[in-house]
Scaffold this motif. Structure first.
Motif, short mmCIF file in Angstrom:
data_model
loop_
_atom_site.label_atom_id
_atom_site.label_comp_id
_atom_site.label_asym_id
_atom_site.label_seq_id
_atom_site.Cartn_x
_atom_site.Cartn_y
_atom_site.Cartn_z
N HIS A 127 -4.21 3.96 2.48
CA HIS A 127 -4.60 3.55 3.83
C HIS A 127 -3.45 2.81 4.52
CE1 HIS A 127 -8.50 4.24 1.86
NE2 HIS A 127 -8.94 4.56 3.06
N ALA A 128 -2.28 3.42 4.51
CA ALA A 128 -1.09 2.80 5.08
C ALA A 128 -0.97 3.12 6.56
CB ALA A 128 0.15 3.28 4.34
N SER A 129 -0.71 2.09 7.35
CA SER A 129 -0.49 2.25 8.79
C SER A 129 0.99 2.04 9.06
CB SER A 129 -1.34 1.23 9.57
OG SER A 129 -1.23 1.44 10.95
N ILE A 130 1.65 3.10 9.53
CA ILE A 130 3.10 3.04 9.75
C ILE A 130 3.41 3.58 11.14
CG2 ILE A 130 5.37 3.72 8.93
CD1 ILE A 130 4.20 4.23 6.22
N VAL A 165 0.82 -1.21 0.00
CA VAL A 165 0.00 0.00 0.00
C VAL A 165 0.85 1.26 0.00
CG1 VAL A 165 -1.99 -1.11 1.07
CG2 VAL A 165 -0.21 -0.11 2.52
N ILE A 166 2.15 1.13 -0.30
CA ILE A 166 3.03 2.30 -0.33
C ILE A 166 3.93 2.23 -1.56
CG2 ILE A 166 4.70 3.71 0.93
CD1 ILE A 166 3.92 2.15 3.47
N GLN A 167 3.65 3.10 -2.53
CA GLN A 167 4.50 3.23 -3.71
C GLN A 167 5.44 4.42 -3.50
OE1 GLN A 167 4.02 0.93 -6.26
NE2 GLN A 167 2.45 0.03 -4.92
N VAL A 168 6.69 4.28 -3.95
CA VAL A 168 7.68 5.32 -3.68
C VAL A 168 8.49 5.60 -4.94
CG1 VAL A 168 9.63 6.02 -2.24
CG2 VAL A 168 7.89 4.49 -1.30
#
Length: 250
Positions: free
Chosen positions: A131-134, A105-108
């Protein structure tokens, strides 16, 4: 790896965007810790489903008050390029661009600009969250951050509004727009836009990029009392964070 040289420094950057060496010119002094612990590396932990989400005041205040204890740390997020990097050459320098993923859910995307006639290196991180939980609110070492392990230790100075102050290891720098570490012979200045916290610990400079979680485990940071209501503060959308480093003598 790409090796870029101008009259100020020689920098080595791996295909994944990690910078393994910055040597000052003409002295050859090395500023970074090396290939084992490279610089410009993202770090963080996935906290999906780990933060408490109960609501109400039943355990806050009076004899029923309970201190909130941080949950276990989630799995480490690992940056992985999704394609080969690209190099762009122009009359002013060379740009390095690589795309990748930090999780499902995380593109960089990372862009690094090296200049033929300037001593600085500009870096641009573009992060696209779904909707990323970090990380956890009370635990900065779990949040999304970029790290710069240095090959030296020295005096730490940083900017505040209307002045420059000295600081020391383990002390967070909240309002600063730049930080400089120097041993008197060599140093590295770090600049950033749009991020509010960074610190130096064990010769590693860390810049906090983001935190996001669906939880009530948030507060005023003076204690570990949870908030009486749960909020969905997961990270969403595309965000660009710009930073820069300035290797220098003296």
């Amino acid at each position: 790896p790409l090796i870029f040289t101008n009259s100020y420094y020689t920098a080595t950057i791996r295909p994944d965007g990690a910078i393994t060496s910055i040597r000052l010119q003409p002295s050859g002094d090395e500023l970074l810790a090396g290939n084992v612990t490279p610089a410009n590396v993202l770090a963080g932990r996935d906290s999906t489903g780990l933060g408490p989400t109960h609501e109400g005041t039943f355990d806050i205040g009076g004899s029923g008050w309970k201190k909130w204890e941080p949950s276990v740390r989630g799995p480490q997020l690992n940056w992985e390029p999704s394609d080969v990097p690209c190099l762009f050459h122009s009359p002013i320098g060379t740009s390095f661009v690589v795309n990748g993923i930090l999780s499902a859910v995380i593109q960089v995307s990372l862009r690094v600009n090296f200049y033929d006639a300037l001593p600085r290196i500009d870096l641009e991180w573009t992060l696209d969250f779904d909707h990323a939980s970090i990380g956890h609110f009370f635990d900065d070492d779990t949040k999304l951050r970029v790290q710069w392990p240095l090959a030296f230790s020295g005096k730490i100075s940083h900017d505040i509004a209307f002045g420059v102050i000295d600081t020391r290891d383990e002390r967070p720098f909240l309002p600063a727009s730049w930080t400089d570490i120097s041993d008197g012979l060599k140093g590295l200045a770090y600049f950033h836009q749009g991020t509010i916290k960074h610190w130096v610990s064990g010769n590693t400079l860390s810049n906090l990029f983001a935190w996001g979680e669906h939880t009530d485990a948030i507060g005023n940071r003076l204690d570990y009392v949870r908030w009486p209501k749960c909020f969905d503060q997961r990270l969403n959308g595309k965000h660009t964070i710009r930073t820069a480093v300035l290797p220098h003598a003296g």
